[in-house]
Scaffold this active site. Structure first.
Site, mmCIF file in Angstrom:
data_model
loop_
_atom_site.group_PDB
_atom_site.id
_atom_site.type_symbol
_atom_site.label_atom_id
_atom_site.label_comp_id
_atom_site.label_asym_id
_atom_site.label_seq_id
_atom_site.Cartn_x
_atom_site.Cartn_y
_atom_site.Cartn_z
ATOM 1 N N GLU A 1 115.021 -42.438 -10.976
ATOM 2 C CA GLU A 1 114.324 -43.603 -11.547
ATOM 3 C C GLU A 1 112.896 -43.516 -11.036
ATOM 4 O O GLU A 1 112.658 -43.591 -9.833
ATOM 5 C CB GLU A 1 115.001 -44.891 -11.062
ATOM 6 C CG GLU A 1 114.277 -46.159 -11.478
ATOM 7 C CD GLU A 1 114.808 -47.390 -10.734
ATOM 8 O OE1 GLU A 1 116.023 -47.505 -10.506
ATOM 9 O OE2 GLU A 1 113.965 -48.231 -10.360
ATOM 10 N N ARG B 1 105.236 -48.338 -10.401
ATOM 11 C CA ARG B 1 104.361 -48.944 -9.393
ATOM 12 C C ARG B 1 103.136 -48.075 -9.166
ATOM 13 O O ARG B 1 102.282 -48.385 -8.351
ATOM 14 C CB ARG B 1 105.119 -49.090 -8.074
ATOM 15 C CG ARG B 1 106.086 -50.227 -8.123
ATOM 16 C CD ARG B 1 106.837 -50.326 -6.841
ATOM 17 N NE ARG B 1 108.209 -50.616 -7.131
ATOM 18 C CZ ARG B 1 109.158 -50.725 -6.224
ATOM 19 N NH1 ARG B 1 108.871 -50.534 -4.951
ATOM 20 N NH2 ARG B 1 110.372 -51.001 -6.574
ATOM 21 N N LYS C 1 121.295 -54.371 -12.000
ATOM 22 C CA LYS C 1 120.863 -53.895 -10.682
ATOM 23 C C LYS C 1 120.992 -55.073 -9.710
ATOM 24 O O LYS C 1 120.475 -56.164 -9.997
ATOM 25 C CB LYS C 1 119.416 -53.415 -10.813
ATOM 26 C CG LYS C 1 118.661 -53.210 -9.516
ATOM 27 C CD LYS C 1 117.362 -52.460 -9.798
ATOM 28 C CE LYS C 1 116.389 -52.534 -8.641
ATOM 29 N NZ LYS C 1 115.418 -51.425 -8.647
#
Ligand code: 3PG
Length: 214
Positions: free
Chosen positions: A44, A48, A132
């Site tokens: 993943e 950011r 998640k």
């Protein structure tokens, strides 16, 4: 099989999803090789960093067999960029219905972040079943995952946030925890340093410890 069910089955084969922040896109191909060569062809890549989409594109180009997700997807624009770059699933720290709608329109699976019963019910309302659990350790850890799974038989949880090689197995031992995520295999400092030997070692250790045979 729904989009979420087939993604859940695929991620269950990997068990551990490395979460990677790539600040320098030049590192992307070497990272792709470090993952694939050491037996964990999944990641993943978080949005950011400014170059996240480009990093995904370069990783996929270097190793097309990699299953790549995009993390910290906060709006539809990021989802669109990630999908165009080659990401096959989207992950977010929280549950934003507008991002759910955007991902649905794009036809890409979305794994939103939750850490409470009300958020799970909101996800169920939106027909999402793979969620998640974030931030896992700070939100109550394994005990909280057990408590959340009990009343909600329809969901699977991917714990992420504060996981280590020492506690990941406790999460994976729970039913309906197909996989978990974390940065411990690919810490940002090692990625920034381009220390693929150290990253490769961490990946091999995880593959061995968690008997990953995708
Ligand atoms: C994430 O975005 O999933 C988390 O930042 C990962 O948390 P960790 O760094 O504690 O593994």
């Amino acid at each position: 099989m729904s989009q979420h069910n087939s993604l859940t089955a695929t991620l269950a084969r990997f068990k551990i999803i490395p979460v990677i922040q790539i600040n320098n896109v030049e590192q992307a191909p070497a990272l792709a090789h470090a993952l694939a060569d050491n037996g964990l062809a999944v990641a993943e890549v978080t949005f950011r960093s400014a170059g996240a989409a480009e990093a995904i594109r370069r990783m996929k180009q270097a190793r097309p067999e990699l299953l790549l997700g995009a993390g910290t997807i906060l709006d539809g624009g990021q989802a669109e960029a990630a999908l165009a770059a080659g990401a096959e699933f989207m992950v977010a720290p929280g549950l934003n219905p507008r991002t759910v709608t955007a991902c649905r329109a794009l036809g890409v699976p979305f794994i939103p972040g939750i850490n409470s019963p009300s958020q799970i019910e909101q996800a169920l309302e939106l027909e999402l079943s793979l969620l998640k659990f974030f931030p896992a350790e700070a939100s109550g850890g394994v005990g909280m995952v057990k408590a959340l799974l009990a009343p909600y038989q329809q969901i699977s949880l991917m714990p992420t946030g504060g996981l280590t090689p020492d506690n990941a197995g406790d999460y994976l031992a729970l039913p309906r925890v197909p996989c978990c995520g974390g940065t411990w295999l690919t810490p940002t400092q090692l990625v920034d340093d381009g220390d693929m030997a150290a990253i490769g070692l961490r990946i091999r250790q995880a593959v061995e410890k968690f008997a990953i045979r995708p």
